[in-house]
Design a protein around this motif. Structure first.
Motif, PDB file in Angstrom:
ATOM      1  N   ASN A 130       3.884 -14.307   5.744  1.00 58.23           N
ATOM      2  CA  ASN A 130       3.667 -12.879   5.995  1.00 58.23           C
ATOM      3  C   ASN A 130       3.320 -12.224   4.682  1.00 58.23           C
ATOM      4  N   GLU A 131       2.514 -11.196   4.724  1.00 60.12           N
ATOM      5  CA  GLU A 131       2.143 -10.517   3.489  1.00 60.12           C
ATOM      6  C   GLU A 131       3.390 -10.006   2.781  1.00 60.12           C
ATOM      7  N   GLY A 132       3.464 -10.356   1.499  1.00 59.29           N
ATOM      8  CA  GLY A 132       4.646  -9.956   0.744  1.00 59.29           C
ATOM      9  C   GLY A 132       4.498  -8.542   0.207  1.00 59.29           C
ATOM     10  N   TYR A 133       5.552  -7.952  -0.090  1.00 61.45           N
ATOM     11  CA  TYR A 133       5.574  -6.631  -0.687  1.00 61.45           C
ATOM     12  C   TYR A 133       6.108  -6.764  -2.093  1.00 61.45           C
ATOM     13  N   TYR A 134       5.376  -6.263  -3.045  1.00 63.70           N
ATOM     14  CA  TYR A 134       5.848  -6.303  -4.410  1.00 63.70           C
ATOM     15  C   TYR A 134       6.149  -4.888  -4.867  1.00 63.70           C
ATOM     16  N   THR A 135       7.390  -4.631  -5.225  1.00 63.71           N
ATOM     17  CA  THR A 135       7.765  -3.292  -5.653  1.00 63.71           C
ATOM     18  C   THR A 135       7.183  -3.029  -7.022  1.00 63.71           C
ATOM     19  N   LEU A 171      -2.866  -1.668  -3.439  1.00 61.78           N
ATOM     20  CA  LEU A 171      -2.116  -0.470  -3.793  1.00 61.78           C
ATOM     21  C   LEU A 171      -1.818   0.389  -2.564  1.00 61.78           C
ATOM     22  N   THR A 172      -2.790   0.468  -1.643  1.00 63.14           N
ATOM     23  CA  THR A 172      -2.589   1.360  -0.496  1.00 63.14           C
ATOM     24  C   THR A 172      -1.769   0.702   0.612  1.00 63.14           C
ATOM     25  N   HIS A 173      -2.022  -0.605   0.860  1.00 64.84           N
ATOM     26  CA  HIS A 173      -1.329  -1.249   1.976  1.00 64.84           C
ATOM     27  C   HIS A 173      -0.401  -2.377   1.556  1.00 64.84           C
ATOM     28  N   CYS A 174      -0.279  -2.569   0.229  1.00 58.08           N
ATOM     29  CA  CYS A 174       0.506  -3.705  -0.278  1.00 58.08           C
ATOM     30  C   CYS A 174       0.052  -5.006   0.358  1.00 58.08           C
ATOM     31  N   LYS A 175      -1.247  -5.099   0.613  1.00 58.07           N
ATOM     32  CA  LYS A 175      -1.789  -6.329   1.185  1.00 58.07           C
ATOM     33  C   LYS A 175      -2.627  -7.046   0.148  1.00 58.07           C
ATOM     34  N   PHE A 176      -2.350  -8.301   0.003  1.00 57.56           N
ATOM     35  CA  PHE A 176      -3.055  -9.111  -0.990  1.00 57.56           C
ATOM     36  C   PHE A 176      -3.827 -10.203  -0.294  1.00 57.56           C
ATOM     37  N   TYR A 177      -5.126 -10.245  -0.554  1.00 63.28           N
ATOM     38  CA  TYR A 177      -5.981 -11.282   0.016  1.00 63.28           C
ATOM     39  C   TYR A 177      -6.445 -12.191  -1.108  1.00 63.28           C
ATOM     40  N   LEU A 178      -7.042 -13.337  -0.725  1.00 62.69           N
ATOM     41  CA  LEU A 178      -7.642 -14.195  -1.748  1.00 62.69           C
ATOM     42  C   LEU A 178      -8.601 -13.363  -2.600  1.00 62.69           C
ATOM     43  N   ALA A 179      -9.360 -12.490  -1.909  1.00 65.47           N
ATOM     44  CA  ALA A 179     -10.354 -11.680  -2.613  1.00 65.47           C
ATOM     45  C   ALA A 179      -9.717 -10.633  -3.532  1.00 65.47           C
ATOM     46  N   GLN A 205       5.783   5.783  -8.146  1.00 63.53           N
ATOM     47  CA  GLN A 205       4.851   5.851  -7.027  1.00 63.53           C
ATOM     48  C   GLN A 205       3.680   6.800  -7.302  1.00 63.53           C
ATOM     49  N   MET A 206       3.959   7.827  -8.118  1.00 62.41           N
ATOM     50  CA  MET A 206       2.916   8.803  -8.452  1.00 62.41           C
ATOM     51  C   MET A 206       1.743   8.120  -9.170  1.00 62.41           C
ATOM     52  N   THR A 207       2.055   7.143 -10.043  1.00 63.19           N
ATOM     53  CA  THR A 207       1.009   6.387 -10.745  1.00 63.19           C
ATOM     54  C   THR A 207       0.082   5.737  -9.732  1.00 63.19           C
ATOM     55  N   VAL A 208       0.678   5.121  -8.729  1.00 66.82           N
ATOM     56  CA  VAL A 208      -0.101   4.395  -7.727  1.00 66.82           C
ATOM     57  C   VAL A 208      -0.978   5.367  -6.944  1.00 66.82           C
ATOM     58  N   ILE A 209      -0.405   6.483  -6.543  1.00 70.88           N
ATOM     59  CA  ILE A 209      -1.157   7.476  -5.751  1.00 70.88           C
ATOM     60  C   ILE A 209      -2.370   7.979  -6.543  1.00 70.88           C
ATOM     61  N   ARG A 210      -2.135   8.302  -7.814  1.00 67.64           N
ATOM     62  CA  ARG A 210      -3.239   8.819  -8.639  1.00 67.64           C
ATOM     63  C   ARG A 210      -4.270   7.742  -8.946  1.00 67.64           C
ATOM     64  N   LEU A 211      -3.786   6.524  -9.144  1.00 64.57           N
ATOM     65  CA  LEU A 211      -4.699   5.418  -9.420  1.00 64.57           C
ATOM     66  C   LEU A 211      -5.611   5.173  -8.220  1.00 64.57           C
ATOM     67  N   VAL A 212      -5.031   5.160  -7.031  1.00 58.03           N
ATOM     68  CA  VAL A 212      -5.815   4.971  -5.814  1.00 58.03           C
ATOM     69  C   VAL A 212      -6.864   6.072  -5.719  1.00 58.03           C
ATOM     70  N   LYS A 213      -6.484   7.280  -6.076  1.00 52.84           N
ATOM     71  CA  LYS A 213      -7.412   8.410  -5.987  1.00 52.84           C
ATOM     72  C   LYS A 213      -8.623   8.180  -6.908  1.00 52.84           C
TER      73      LYS A 213
END
Ligand code: ADP
Ligand code: MG
Length: 312
Positions: free
Chosen positions: A191-196, A213-221, A258-266
């Motif tokens: 199952n897709e892992g979640y990394y805090t 960053l948005t879905h905590c989903k990691f693919y090969l790509a 979490q704010m870092t992640v939100i701004r980075l995604v933006k």
């Protein structure tokens, strides 16, 4: 008789052809009492790595090995992760992946250590700033190809690395690099892992693709994106004033958690990227391409490494 005598003489001259006594010990089990620390090699998010000499004879003729253990504060929560890292590394054989040697288990205790080959020149992050002059662009390209080859192999085993960065690529000699640190590696069958995400130095968020960053989903790509960032590090010779973290923080402003992640995604969604490093036009084209086909790639494709190697 004469033949037997001849064989005996042959053996005397070439002690190596003598049949070796059957080993009674498992060569992948290292005894703690024979493991002598030489110095610290480095530390990352959860672990620390020490250079040790494994010296059962006690005469300093034993081999040098790199020993990874968990920092005391992480021992409880991370011990299954180190065990997983050990299991993963044990199953990997590739010239551009650090070699597994074995484990060391504390007598009676649960603390387990990972024994790897010692890669003498340290990580690219330590090596490149000190060897700018003797590392040409074509050498950087060759390192990049080697990273692709190691990653292609890892992908062929259905593993995603999740922490590909210059700090986790080790330098064997001027010509050869090897991928290390499989601490965050996951099998895509799981199952897709979640990394805090922790807001500390070298936090991998700045190496992560938007979907991570948005879905905590990691693919090969997703590793291909990190490879793009790693290439950026290579081209800048891991200059810390131009590091991905420094530059992204410059774009988003100082922030925490979490704010870092939100701004980075933006900023990433707005299409902003790390700037083109000085003096490397062709290189930069490729680096941009990594980002592009990452965005077009379907999560299951996994042909990116092969394509990258061809392109170099
Ligand atoms: P962490 O999971 O804590 O990030 P790493 O496996 O990345 O731990 O190791 C931390 C650092 O130790 C690396 O950045 C590198 O400098 C050094 N190191 C790790 N493994 C080796 C090795 N086999 N040989 C030499 N140095 C190593
Ligand atoms: Mg690391």
């Amino acid at each position: 008789r004469a033949i037997v005598r001849d064989i005996d003489m042959l053996e005397e001259k070439n002690p190596s052809i003598k049949p070796k006594p059957t080993p009674e010990v498992d060569p992948t089990v290292f005894e703690k009492r024979f493991l002598r620390k030489v110095r610290d090699l480095g530390e990352g998010h959860f672990g620390k790595v020490e250079l040790c000499r494994y010296d059962p004879r006690g005469d300093k003729t034993g081999e040098l090995v790199a020993v990874k253990s968990l920092k005391p504060e992480n021992r409880e929560e991370q011990s299954t992760n180190l065990s997983r890292e050990i299991d993963i590394l044990k199953a990997l054989y590739h010239e551009n992946i650090v070699k597994y040697k074995g484990i060391c288990q504390e007598e009676g205790g649960q603390a387990i250590k990972l024994i790897m080959e010692y890669v003498p020149l340290g990580s690219l992050k330590e090596y490149l700033p000190r060897h700018k002059k003797d590392t040409s662009l074509s050498t950087l390209l060759s390192y990049s190809i080697q990273i692709c080859k190691g990653m292609d192999y890892l992908g062929s085993k259905n593993y995603i690395h999740r922490d590909l960065a210059a700090r986790n690529v080790l330098v064997e000699n001027e010509r050869t690099v090897k991928i290390g640190d499989f601490g965050l590696t996951k099998s895509i069958k799981e199952n897709e892992g979640y990394y805090t995400v922790k807001d500390e130095n070298d936090s991998p968020v700045f190496w992560y693709a938007p979907e991570c960053l948005t879905h905590c989903k990691f693919y090969l790509a997703s590793d291909v994106w990190s490879f793009g960032v790693t290439m950026y590090e290579l081209i800048t010779y891991c200059d810390s004033s131009k590091s991905p973290m420094t530059l992204f923080l410059g774009m988003i402003g100082r922030s925490q958690g979490q704010m870092t992640v939100i701004r980075l995604v933006k900023v990433l969604t707005e299409g902003r990227r790390l700037p083109r490093p000085e003096g490397c036009p062709e290189f930069y084209v490729f680096y941009v391409l990594c980002f592009i086909y990452k965005r077009n790639a379907k999560p299951t494709e996994g042909k990116e490494w092969e394509q990258s190697i061809k392109m170099f």
